[in-house]
Write an enzyme that holds these catalytic residues in place. Structure first.
Site, mmCIF file in Angstrom:
data_model
loop_
_atom_site.group_PDB
_atom_site.id
_atom_site.type_symbol
_atom_site.label_atom_id
_atom_site.label_comp_id
_atom_site.label_asym_id
_atom_site.label_seq_id
_atom_site.Cartn_x
_atom_site.Cartn_y
_atom_site.Cartn_z
ATOM 1 N N HIS A 81 -15.546 -4.936 0.666
ATOM 2 C CA HIS A 81 -14.158 -5.133 1.101
ATOM 3 C C HIS A 81 -13.426 -3.802 0.845
ATOM 4 C CE1 HIS A 81 -10.624 -8.218 0.987
ATOM 5 N NE2 HIS A 81 -10.128 -7.012 1.195
ATOM 6 N N MET A 82 -12.974 -3.164 1.923
ATOM 7 C CA MET A 82 -12.420 -1.804 1.749
ATOM 8 C C MET A 82 -11.264 -1.780 0.753
ATOM 9 S SD MET A 82 -10.139 -1.034 5.156
ATOM 10 C CE MET A 82 -9.261 0.291 4.389
ATOM 11 N N HIS A 83 -11.156 -0.707 0.019
ATOM 12 C CA HIS A 83 -10.064 -0.543 -0.947
ATOM 13 C C HIS A 83 -9.888 0.934 -1.261
ATOM 14 C CE1 HIS A 83 -13.814 -1.094 -3.184
ATOM 15 N NE2 HIS A 83 -13.301 -0.362 -4.160
ATOM 16 N N TRP A 84 -8.638 1.302 -1.416
ATOM 17 C CA TRP A 84 -8.306 2.677 -1.790
ATOM 18 C C TRP A 84 -8.169 2.739 -3.300
ATOM 19 C CZ3 TRP A 84 -7.572 6.476 1.952
ATOM 20 C CH2 TRP A 84 -7.471 6.020 3.274
ATOM 21 N N ILE A 116 -11.386 6.725 -0.920
ATOM 22 C CA ILE A 116 -12.021 5.504 -0.442
ATOM 23 C C ILE A 116 -13.497 5.808 -0.172
ATOM 24 C CG2 ILE A 116 -11.429 5.953 1.980
ATOM 25 C CD1 ILE A 116 -10.842 2.897 2.202
#
Ligand SMILES: [Zn+2]
Length: 153
Positions: free
Chosen positions: A114-117, A102
């Site tokens: 927008h957080m995302h793995w 991330i």
């Protein structure tokens, strides 16, 4: 190592023009979602601009920028969603080796706030002329094909 996927270069140019959050626009991402892996709070999407074959993204449904903003239910569900995605990719790509990563913030390489793995199955390097002479990784499975493979099994 370089990655050969022409759409990724287009994407790098395009992201500077995006003003609206790509992950909050559900119409845009509908074709990317692996519905059999998504949960109540998390979506699992194929990366339209994959780093490598099998590249999935695990994205909270709420617009969050940092893991500190996750509530208890979201934190608890993440493990299940991640595990399901890993098991599925493991079967498809016949590997136990993965990258999970991330990026927080532009300086760390994040292109969408927008957080995302990112989850990427890793296999032995395939020996072909591109890999041997150019240290180049060639994407062989399109995001569309990957999504179909995931949701059919
Ligand atoms: Zn968002």
């Amino acid at each position: 190592m370089n990655i050969l996927y022409p759409k990724r270069a287009e994407y790098r140019k395009k992201i500077t023009k995006i003003t609206k959050c790509e992950f909050c626009n559900r119409k845009n991402i509908n074709q990317q979602e692996c519905k059999t892996l998504s949960g109540k709070s998390w979506m699992v999407l194929v990366n339209k601009y994959p780093y490598m074959d099998g590249n999935l993204m695990i994205v909270p449904k709420r617009h969050l920028r940092d893991i500190e903003e996750l509530n208890k239910d979201e934190r608890n569900e993440f493990y299940q969603v991640f595990k399901s995605a890993k098991v599925k990719l493991s079967k498809i790509f016949k590997t136990e080796d993965f990258n999970l990563g991330i990026n927080f913030g532009k300086k760390a390489g994040s292109s969408i706030e927008h957080m995302h793995w990112q989850i990427i199955p890793r296999k032995e390097k395939i020996l072909n002329s591109s890999n041997i002479f150019a240290d180049l990784y060639v994407i062989t499975i399109s995001p569309e094909k990957l999504r179909k493979l995931i949701d059919k099994k």
